[in-house]
Design a protein around this motif. Structure first.
Motif, PDB file in Angstrom:
ATOM      1  N   TYR A   5       0.834  -1.198   0.000  1.00 48.13           N
ATOM      2  CA  TYR A   5       0.000   0.000   0.000  1.00 48.13           C
ATOM      3  C   TYR A   5       0.874   1.254   0.000  1.00 48.13           C
ATOM      4  O   TYR A   5       0.623   2.197  -0.757  1.00 48.13           O
ATOM      5  CB  TYR A   5      -0.949  -0.014   1.207  1.00 48.13           C
ATOM      6  N   GLU A   6       1.915   1.257   0.811  1.00 44.40           N
ATOM      7  CA  GLU A   6       2.838   2.395   0.839  1.00 44.40           C
ATOM      8  C   GLU A   6       3.558   2.546  -0.504  1.00 44.40           C
ATOM      9  O   GLU A   6       3.773   3.665  -0.977  1.00 44.40           O
ATOM     10  CB  GLU A   6       3.839   2.234   1.984  1.00 44.40           C
ATOM     11  N   ASP A   7       3.902   1.427  -1.129  1.00 43.11           N
ATOM     12  CA  ASP A   7       4.504   1.467  -2.469  1.00 43.11           C
ATOM     13  C   ASP A   7       3.527   2.061  -3.482  1.00 43.11           C
ATOM     14  O   ASP A   7       3.921   2.806  -4.379  1.00 43.11           O
ATOM     15  CB  ASP A   7       4.931   0.069  -2.921  1.00 43.11           C
ATOM     16  N   LEU A   8       2.255   1.719  -3.337  1.00 46.05           N
ATOM     17  CA  LEU A   8       1.221   2.277  -4.220  1.00 46.05           C
ATOM     18  C   LEU A   8       1.137   3.789  -4.057  1.00 46.05           C
ATOM     19  O   LEU A   8       1.064   4.533  -5.044  1.00 46.05           O
ATOM     20  CB  LEU A   8      -0.136   1.639  -3.932  1.00 46.05           C
ATOM     21  N   LEU A   9       1.170   4.256  -2.811  1.00 46.76           N
ATOM     22  CA  LEU A   9       1.124   5.699  -2.564  1.00 46.76           C
ATOM     23  C   LEU A   9       2.351   6.393  -3.148  1.00 46.76           C
ATOM     24  O   LEU A   9       2.236   7.491  -3.704  1.00 46.76           O
ATOM     25  CB  LEU A   9       1.005   5.982  -1.065  1.00 46.76           C
ATOM     26  N   ALA A  10       3.513   5.758  -3.053  1.00 47.09           N
ATOM     27  CA  ALA A  10       4.736   6.324  -3.646  1.00 47.09           C
ATOM     28  C   ALA A  10       4.610   6.364  -5.171  1.00 47.09           C
ATOM     29  O   ALA A  10       5.017   7.340  -5.814  1.00 47.09           O
ATOM     30  CB  ALA A  10       5.954   5.499  -3.221  1.00 47.09           C
ATOM     31  N   PHE A  11       4.034   5.306  -5.760  1.00 42.13           N
ATOM     32  CA  PHE A  11       3.805   5.276  -7.206  1.00 42.13           C
ATOM     33  C   PHE A  11       2.898   6.428  -7.604  1.00 42.13           C
ATOM     34  O   PHE A  11       3.157   7.142  -8.578  1.00 42.13           O
ATOM     35  CB  PHE A  11       3.175   3.935  -7.613  1.00 42.13           C
ATOM     36  N   LYS A  12       1.828   6.636  -6.831  1.00 47.06           N
ATOM     37  CA  LYS A  12       0.894   7.716  -7.139  1.00 47.06           C
ATOM     38  C   LYS A  12       1.579   9.077  -7.031  1.00 47.06           C
ATOM     39  O   LYS A  12       1.358   9.959  -7.866  1.00 47.06           O
ATOM     40  CB  LYS A  12      -0.314   7.673  -6.199  1.00 47.06           C
ATOM     41  N   GLU A  13       2.400   9.231  -6.022  1.00 47.31           N
ATOM     42  CA  GLU A  13       3.142  10.490  -5.845  1.00 47.31           C
ATOM     43  C   GLU A  13       4.013  10.768  -7.068  1.00 47.31           C
ATOM     44  O   GLU A  13       4.086  11.894  -7.558  1.00 47.31           O
ATOM     45  CB  GLU A  13       4.004  10.406  -4.580  1.00 47.31           C
ATOM     46  N   THR A  22       0.101  -3.912 -14.650  1.00 51.06           N
ATOM     47  CA  THR A  22      -0.001  -5.215 -13.989  1.00 51.06           C
ATOM     48  C   THR A  22       0.682  -6.336 -14.765  1.00 51.06           C
ATOM     49  O   THR A  22       0.873  -7.414 -14.232  1.00 51.06           O
ATOM     50  CB  THR A  22      -1.476  -5.602 -13.758  1.00 51.06           C
ATOM     51  N   ARG A  23       1.053  -6.093 -16.018  1.00 53.09           N
ATOM     52  CA  ARG A  23       1.672  -7.163 -16.808  1.00 53.09           C
ATOM     53  C   ARG A  23       2.921  -6.743 -17.574  1.00 53.09           C
ATOM     54  O   ARG A  23       3.703  -7.589 -17.954  1.00 53.09           O
ATOM     55  CB  ARG A  23       0.674  -7.696 -17.842  1.00 53.09           C
ATOM     56  N   THR A  24       3.099  -5.480 -17.799  1.00 52.79           N
ATOM     57  CA  THR A  24       4.115  -5.059 -18.759  1.00 52.79           C
ATOM     58  C   THR A  24       5.348  -4.407 -18.159  1.00 52.79           C
ATOM     59  O   THR A  24       6.288  -4.122 -18.882  1.00 52.79           O
ATOM     60  CB  THR A  24       3.505  -4.067 -19.770  1.00 52.79           C
ATOM     61  N   SER A  25       5.365  -4.172 -16.866  1.00 55.08           N
ATOM     62  CA  SER A  25       6.459  -3.422 -16.270  1.00 55.08           C
ATOM     63  C   SER A  25       7.372  -4.315 -15.437  1.00 55.08           C
ATOM     64  O   SER A  25       6.917  -4.975 -14.498  1.00 55.08           O
ATOM     65  CB  SER A  25       5.907  -2.301 -15.388  1.00 55.08           C
ATOM     66  N   LYS A  26       8.650  -4.317 -15.788  1.00 49.40           N
ATOM     67  CA  LYS A  26       9.619  -5.038 -14.962  1.00 49.40           C
ATOM     68  C   LYS A  26       9.862  -4.273 -13.668  1.00 49.40           C
ATOM     69  O   LYS A  26      10.002  -4.861 -12.602  1.00 49.40           O
ATOM     70  CB  LYS A  26      10.923  -5.222 -15.720  1.00 49.40           C
ATOM     71  N   GLU A  27       9.879  -2.950 -13.775  1.00 47.33           N
ATOM     72  CA  GLU A  27      10.152  -2.097 -12.617  1.00 47.33           C
ATOM     73  C   GLU A  27       9.091  -2.248 -11.525  1.00 47.33           C
ATOM     74  O   GLU A  27       9.398  -2.230 -10.343  1.00 47.33           O
ATOM     75  CB  GLU A  27      10.246  -0.639 -13.054  1.00 47.33           C
ATOM     76  N   TYR A  28       7.843  -2.404 -11.936  1.00 46.28           N
ATOM     77  CA  TYR A  28       6.737  -2.466 -10.971  1.00 46.28           C
ATOM     78  C   TYR A  28       6.080  -3.843 -10.949  1.00 46.28           C
ATOM     79  O   TYR A  28       4.895  -3.964 -10.642  1.00 46.28           O
ATOM     80  CB  TYR A  28       5.698  -1.385 -11.287  1.00 46.28           C
ATOM     81  N   LYS A  29       6.839  -4.874 -11.248  1.00 48.42           N
ATOM     82  CA  LYS A  29       6.282  -6.227 -11.342  1.00 48.42           C
ATOM     83  C   LYS A  29       5.589  -6.640 -10.045  1.00 48.42           C
ATOM     84  O   LYS A  29       4.449  -7.104 -10.062  1.00 48.42           O
ATOM     85  CB  LYS A  29       7.380  -7.220 -11.703  1.00 48.42           C
ATOM     86  N   ASP A  30       6.250  -6.498  -8.903  1.00 50.65           N
ATOM     87  CA  ASP A  30       5.660  -6.912  -7.625  1.00 50.65           C
ATOM     88  C   ASP A  30       4.434  -6.075  -7.277  1.00 50.65           C
ATOM     89  O   ASP A  30       3.398  -6.608  -6.883  1.00 50.65           O
ATOM     90  CB  ASP A  30       6.680  -6.815  -6.487  1.00 50.65           C
ATOM     91  N   LEU A  31       4.564  -4.769  -7.427  1.00 50.96           N
ATOM     92  CA  LEU A  31       3.439  -3.888  -7.124  1.00 50.96           C
ATOM     93  C   LEU A  31       2.281  -4.153  -8.078  1.00 50.96           C
ATOM     94  O   LEU A  31       1.121  -4.192  -7.671  1.00 50.96           O
ATOM     95  CB  LEU A  31       3.864  -2.416  -7.180  1.00 50.96           C
ATOM     96  N   GLY A  32       2.586  -4.364  -9.352  1.00 52.67           N
ATOM     97  CA  GLY A  32       1.549  -4.671 -10.334  1.00 52.67           C
ATOM     98  C   GLY A  32       0.808  -5.954 -10.003  1.00 52.67           C
ATOM     99  O   GLY A  32      -0.412  -6.033 -10.137  1.00 52.67           O
ATOM    100  N   SER A  33       1.534  -6.961  -9.555  1.00 52.39           N
ATOM    101  CA  SER A  33       0.892  -8.223  -9.150  1.00 52.39           C
ATOM    102  C   SER A  33      -0.018  -7.992  -7.951  1.00 52.39           C
ATOM    103  O   SER A  33      -1.133  -8.512  -7.896  1.00 52.39           O
ATOM    104  CB  SER A  33       1.952  -9.270  -8.794  1.00 52.39           C
ATOM    105  N   TRP A  34       0.456  -7.211  -6.996  1.00 57.96           N
ATOM    106  CA  TRP A  34      -0.346  -6.912  -5.805  1.00 57.96           C
ATOM    107  C   TRP A  34      -1.622  -6.155  -6.192  1.00 57.96           C
ATOM    108  O   TRP A  34      -2.705  -6.462  -5.696  1.00 57.96           O
ATOM    109  CB  TRP A  34       0.493  -6.096  -4.816  1.00 57.96           C
ATOM    110  N   VAL A  35      -1.498  -5.195  -7.089  1.00 58.13           N
ATOM    111  CA  VAL A  35      -2.655  -4.428  -7.565  1.00 58.13           C
ATOM    112  C   VAL A  35      -3.672  -5.369  -8.214  1.00 58.13           C
ATOM    113  O   VAL A  35      -4.876  -5.279  -7.945  1.00 58.13           O
ATOM    114  CB  VAL A  35      -2.200  -3.318  -8.544  1.00 58.13           C
ATOM    115  N   ALA A  36      -3.200  -6.290  -9.048  1.00 51.69           N
ATOM    116  CA  ALA A  36      -4.105  -7.245  -9.703  1.00 51.69           C
ATOM    117  C   ALA A  36      -4.831  -8.100  -8.664  1.00 51.69           C
ATOM    118  O   ALA A  36      -6.032  -8.367  -8.796  1.00 51.69           O
ATOM    119  CB  ALA A  36      -3.325  -8.125 -10.676  1.00 51.69           C
TER     120      ALA A  36
END
Length: 153
Positions: A5-13, A22-36
């Motif tokens: 959740y904190e990573d999501l807020l940092a992403f939003k910032e 959720t599928r195409t980013s190597k940089e945000y792979k973990d966060l994207g999986s969590w979002v999905a």
């Protein structure tokens, strides 16, 4: 959950939105999986199925601007572009080749195809190559929105 959740807020910032790839980013792979997973858990909760997404977490995500249904969100975004086009041009007839916004032109064409498929009752029972029933994207509600701005099918 709190770390993601904190990573999501940092992403939003950093990006100004919560639409983590959720599928195409190597940089945000973990966060994207969590979002999905959050979206899946939300659907489960809405359908009365077991879900690990409690009301407090749902509220936190909603306050952050989390998008539960990406398809609906993107449709609404394109619809708003069409409304802007209409207010500037006086009509909804986006040219087939429209260099100012080819994405809008393609979307308008897709809406017309979806409309004609919605009207063709045989389409709703068609199966794809692996046996899945085709999901209709055009809904009565979307049709009404389009009709209300004078869209010509």
């Amino acid at each position: 959950w709190k770390k993601h959740y904190e990573d999501l807020l940092a992403f939003k910032e950093q990006h100004g939105h919560c639409m983590v790839p959720t599928r195409t980013s190597k940089e945000y792979k973990d966060l994207g999986s969590w979002v999905a997973v959050q979206r899946m858990e939300y659907r489960n909760a809405k359908e009365g199925k077991a879900s690990q997404l409690n009301p407090e977490r749902t509220e936190l995500l909603e306050k952050a601007g989390f998008v539960w249904n990406v398809t609906d969100y993107k449709w609404q975004e394109m619809y708003e572009k069409l409304v802007t086009f209409r207010s500037e041009q006086g009509h909804c007839n986006v040219p087939e080749r429209y260099p100012q916004d080819q994405t809008l032109s393609n979307w308008v064409e897709r809406q017309r195809k979806e409309y004609s498929m919605l009207r063709d009752e045989t389409v709703n029972s068609e199966k794809d190559a692996i046996g899945r029933t085709r999901r209709m994207r055009m809904t009565e509600e979307r049709m009404k929105l389009m009709n209300d701005i004078g869209f010509q099918w």
